[in-house]
Design an enzyme around this catalytic site. Structure first.
Site, PDB file in Angstrom:
ATOM      1  N   GLU A 129       0.867  -1.011   0.090  1.00  0.00           N
ATOM      2  CA  GLU A 129      -0.048  -0.055   0.019  1.00  0.00           C
ATOM      3  C   GLU A 129       0.852   1.276   0.043  1.00  0.00           C
ATOM      4  O   GLU A 129       2.288   1.200   0.173  1.00  0.00           O
ATOM      5  CB  GLU A 129      -0.933   0.019   1.204  1.00  0.00           C
ATOM      6  CG  GLU A 129      -1.831  -1.157   1.209  1.00  0.00           C
ATOM      7  CD  GLU A 129      -2.918  -0.967   2.464  1.00  0.00           C
ATOM      8  OE1 GLU A 129      -3.809  -0.067   2.387  1.00  0.00           O
ATOM      9  OE2 GLU A 129      -2.903  -1.976   3.176  1.00  0.00           O
ATOM     10  N   HIS A 253      -8.623   9.352   3.303  1.00  0.00           N
ATOM     11  CA  HIS A 253      -8.076   8.188   2.304  1.00  0.00           C
ATOM     12  C   HIS A 253      -8.556   8.851   0.776  1.00  0.00           C
ATOM     13  O   HIS A 253      -9.306   9.442   0.692  1.00  0.00           O
ATOM     14  CB  HIS A 253      -8.951   7.191   2.798  1.00  0.00           C
ATOM     15  CG  HIS A 253      -8.626   5.657   2.155  1.00  0.00           C
ATOM     16  ND1 HIS A 253      -8.520   5.537   0.776  1.00  0.00           N
ATOM     17  CD2 HIS A 253      -7.910   4.725   2.799  1.00  0.00           C
ATOM     18  CE1 HIS A 253      -7.990   4.431   0.618  1.00  0.00           C
ATOM     19  NE2 HIS A 253      -7.543   3.829   1.733  1.00  0.00           N
ATOM     20  N   ARG A 301      -0.102   8.491   1.929  1.00  0.00           N
ATOM     21  CA  ARG A 301      -1.736   8.931   1.518  1.00  0.00           C
ATOM     22  C   ARG A 301      -2.035  10.379   1.665  1.00  0.00           C
ATOM     23  O   ARG A 301      -2.941  10.883   0.756  1.00  0.00           O
ATOM     24  CB  ARG A 301      -2.337   8.328   2.768  1.00  0.00           C
ATOM     25  CG  ARG A 301      -3.631   7.928   2.542  1.00  0.00           C
ATOM     26  CD  ARG A 301      -4.305   6.977   3.820  1.00  0.00           C
ATOM     27  NE  ARG A 301      -4.072   5.575   3.388  1.00  0.00           N
ATOM     28  CZ  ARG A 301      -4.698   4.581   4.305  1.00  0.00           C
ATOM     29  NH1 ARG A 301      -4.910   4.950   5.219  1.00  0.00           N
ATOM     30  NH2 ARG A 301      -4.309   3.384   3.640  1.00  0.00           N
ATOM     31  N   HIS A 360     -10.929   9.427   7.084  1.00  0.00           N
ATOM     32  CA  HIS A 360     -10.475   8.068   7.363  1.00  0.00           C
ATOM     33  C   HIS A 360     -10.053   7.740   8.680  1.00  0.00           C
ATOM     34  O   HIS A 360     -10.596   6.626   9.530  1.00  0.00           O
ATOM     35  CB  HIS A 360      -9.695   7.667   6.183  1.00  0.00           C
ATOM     36  CG  HIS A 360      -9.523   6.277   6.443  1.00  0.00           C
ATOM     37  ND1 HIS A 360     -10.497   5.169   6.028  1.00  0.00           N
ATOM     38  CD2 HIS A 360      -8.228   5.491   6.204  1.00  0.00           C
ATOM     39  CE1 HIS A 360      -9.856   3.761   6.166  1.00  0.00           C
ATOM     40  NE2 HIS A 360      -8.455   4.263   6.330  1.00  0.00           N
ATOM     41  N   ARG A 395      -0.599   8.812   9.044  1.00  0.00           N
ATOM     42  CA  ARG A 395      -0.452   7.417   9.260  1.00  0.00           C
ATOM     43  C   ARG A 395      -0.032   6.528   8.057  1.00  0.00           C
ATOM     44  O   ARG A 395      -0.510   6.853   6.907  1.00  0.00           O
ATOM     45  CB  ARG A 395      -1.464   6.927   9.696  1.00  0.00           C
ATOM     46  CG  ARG A 395      -1.511   5.363  10.070  1.00  0.00           C
ATOM     47  CD  ARG A 395      -2.802   5.075  10.611  1.00  0.00           C
ATOM     48  NE  ARG A 395      -3.950   5.013   9.878  1.00  0.00           N
ATOM     49  CZ  ARG A 395      -4.438   4.088   9.064  1.00  0.00           C
ATOM     50  NH1 ARG A 395      -3.975   3.030   8.916  1.00  0.00           N
ATOM     51  NH2 ARG A 395      -5.562   4.313   8.144  1.00  0.00           N
TER      52      ARG A 395
HETATM   53  C1  SIN Z   1      -7.003   0.525   3.119  1.00  0.00           C
HETATM   54  O1  SIN Z   1      -7.361  -0.694   2.846  1.00  0.00           O
HETATM   55  O2  SIN Z   1      -6.649   1.302   1.970  1.00  0.00           O
HETATM   56  C2  SIN Z   1      -7.131   1.119   4.351  1.00  0.00           C
HETATM   57  C3  SIN Z   1      -5.813   0.700   5.089  1.00  0.00           C
HETATM   58  C4  SIN Z   1      -5.615   1.476   6.118  1.00  0.00           C
HETATM   59  O3  SIN Z   1      -6.350   2.281   6.493  1.00  0.00           O
HETATM   60  O4  SIN Z   1      -4.566   1.422   6.909  1.00  0.00           O
END
Ligand code: SIN
Length: 571
Positions: A129, A253, A301, A360, A395
């Site tokens: 991610e 997010h 993010r 988020h 985060r």
């Molecule tokens: C996601 O699956 O994009 C969210 C994961 C997160 O908020 O850490």
């Protein structure tokens, strides 16, 4: 619903919240011999309720953890990625500790029955991610990691109770006040049970209270968080005199499902889609992140969320898109995302998922040390509600379930220690609890005064509050909008609090004022906090600023770094 008369009036530990941190702590503390009461704002686990109160259930991507057999990864690399994402405010020591404890915490969960996705040889599958330099995120049910974690913990709790562990779960219950001695030490909680048909109040005496209430996504008109995320724990802790920090860093997010006009919880479209090949494009088909960051769509993010917002402004469209046309296994690898899209009636037959940034995660929270102690003796915090120093200004993806597991366990160990002081030693004082604390570094510290509470508080109607926060305290902020928001919150009427919605609205009003005060005080842009009037990062502000209440529950004034906000911000 539990009948109030059946709820214990004493316990060794009261846990407010039943997500990953709360249930991990409950299991560990009860196995260590403590009597534990868990106040769960939602219906019971087996009720079949459509929506769960805890955000844990809705986590998709997974758990970021360094696996012992992952040769390309290391604790140092995971810490380095966390520090880079956190934009200068991550505190290294607690971060190293949480990351290093990760595999043990995950192993304990697996021992308790949690199953994660594995390859044909039984090795844990890993995805990637935003902000992660390697594949290190384990997952369950494809993109249903949170739901699997939550259900595993609930099953383990039921089994532990059957084996004789002293855990009492009170459904439809929320804490309404932290009770304190004249010296400010925690002595218990008052709580409200409200199942929508009837309400009741009770008191539980306990030397230790753990708030594990999650975040505050419902400060905003649209969020990925479930209805329970109303900032309850932060409000409780603030009213008890605890210090909070980093609240200005509300993480948006980058990819929340876009549904025209929808309010409240909206489906998340996991960042793991981008890890598996999906591409962020604007309404004209151009890349959203090209030239923005070397990591492109997998940049941290905050960077990607702002790039999506910029793309929406540039094109004049209502949303941007996640192009999944090159992902033949989308439906099987991401069943939760697919179900959310279907439930919302969104058409993705052209291979594009419409998305917008959405509120988020609360990166800041109640300041704790590495044992989950807040600045109020006997009050612990763990999970999203807490500020350990792991998240800094932004985060790193999938570090939240990790933190909840590790810090839930650490909170239990602290509760056990507090329940059984060694002969000849006295209980920790608030002063002692900060000595040697690593997580509080850079945050001002003073003794916590005892506060008088009432069942009256300032309450701004929820829709009005969410509209204000969505316009003035979202991805972009400026001095004028922040001041206008604070003024509106300070002028909110004082109301008598009766049912769950009243307490939630009062918590949202107080937390909105704290978030806005923190955002007003940070006259720079950093991580998830972007000031249109101060677009640069200011090295002199590379530190967390502690905030605490300056007045009573109906008085929304704060102290920043020990100074009245009015004075420090010239309000
Ligand atoms: C996601 O699956 O994009 C969210 C994961 C997160 O908020 O850490």
């Amino acid at each position: 619903m539990a009948v109030i008369a059946e709820v214990p009036t004493r316990a060794d530990l009261v846990i407010v919240g039943a997500g990953v941190a709360g249930l991990t702590a409950a299991l560990r503390a009860a196995r260590g011999g403590l009597s534990v009461v868990v106040l769960n704002k939602g219906a019971g686990a087996d009720s079949g309720a459509a929506e769960r109160p805890s955000s844990t259930f809705y986590a998709q991507g997974g758990i970021a953890v360094v696996l012992p057999d992952n040769a390309e990864d290391s604790i140092g690399l995971h810490v380095a990625d966390t520090l880079a994402a956190g934009a200068g405010l991550v505190v290294p020591e607690p971060t190293e500790l949480i990351v290093a404890d990760g595999w043990d915490a995950v192993s304990a969960l697996i021992d308790d029955g949690a199953e994660f996705d594995r390859d044909a040889d039984g090795r844990l599958l890993r995805t990637r991610e935003g902000g992660h330099s390697v594949r290190r995120i384990i997952h369950a049910g494809g993109d249903a990691t949170g739901a699997h974690v939550q259900r595993s913990l609930e099953r383990a709790t039921t089994a532990a109770i059957a084996e004789g562990c002293d855990i009492r779960c009170v459904d439809h219950a929320m804490a309404t006040q932290i009770l304190q001695s004249a010296e400010g030490e925690v002595t218990g909680v008052t709580y409200l049970v409200d199942d929508g048909e009837s309400t009741g109040n009770g008191t539980i005496t306990a030397p230790t209270v753990l708030v594990a209430t999650g975040g505050a996504g419902h400060l905003y008109a649209a969020t990925t968080n479930p209805g329970g995320a109303t900032g309850d724990g932060i409000a409780l802790a603030l009213r008890a005199g605890a210090q909070v920090a980093d609240l200005e860093f509300i993480q948006f997010h980058p990819t929340m499902l876009y549904v025209p006009g929808a309010r409240g919880r909206r489906s998340l479209v996991s960042e793991a889609l981008r890890g598996e090949g999906a591409r962020l494009v604007d309404a004209e088909g151009n890349s959203v992140t090209e030239g923005v960051h070397p990591m492109g769509d997998l940049a941290p993010r905050d960077v990607v969320a702002r790039a999506v917002e910029a793309a929406i402004e540039r094109t004049g469209a209502d949303c941007a898109y996640l192009d999944i046309s090159g992902m033949p296994d989308f439906a099987t690898r991401f069943p939760t995302v697919r179900a959310g899209i279907e439930a919302a009636g969104v058409d993705i037959s052209d291979g594009r998922i419409p998305i917008v940034p959405g509120a988020h995660y609360l990166c800041g929270g109640v300041v704790t040390d590495e044992h989950a102690n807040t600045t109020v003796t006997g009050l612990l915090a763990a999970g999203e509600v807490a500020r350990t120093g792991l998240h800094g200004a932004n985060r790193l993806a999938s570090n939240s379930l990790l933190e909840g597991l590790v810090m839930g366990g650490r909170a239990a160990a602290e509760a056990i220690r507090r329940a059984a002081p060694k002969p000849g030693t006295s209980r920790q004082t608030p002063q002692d609890s900060r000595v040697g604390s690593v997580a509080n570094r850079g945050v001002s510290s003073q003794l916590s005064p005892r506060r008088d509470h009432s069942t009256r508080a300032r309450v701004l109607p929820r829709t009005e509050l969410q509209n204000l926060m969505s316009h003035e305290v979202a991805l972009q902020r400026d001095d004028e909008g922040l001041r206008a928001t604070l003024a509106a919150l300070a002028a909110a009427p004082i109301r008598e609090l009766r049912g769950r919605a009243d307490y939630e609205d009062a918590a949202l009003t107080l937390v909105a004022a704290a978030v806005t005060s923190a955002a007003l005080g940070r006259t720079e842009s950093r991580g998830a906090h972007h000031r249109a009037d101060h677009p640069e990062t200011d090295a002199a502000q590379a530190r967390s600023v502690g905030l605490r209440m300056a007045g009573d529950a109906d008085d929304l004034r704060f102290e920043r770094d020990g100074e009245p906000v009015e004075r420090s911000l010239a309000l």
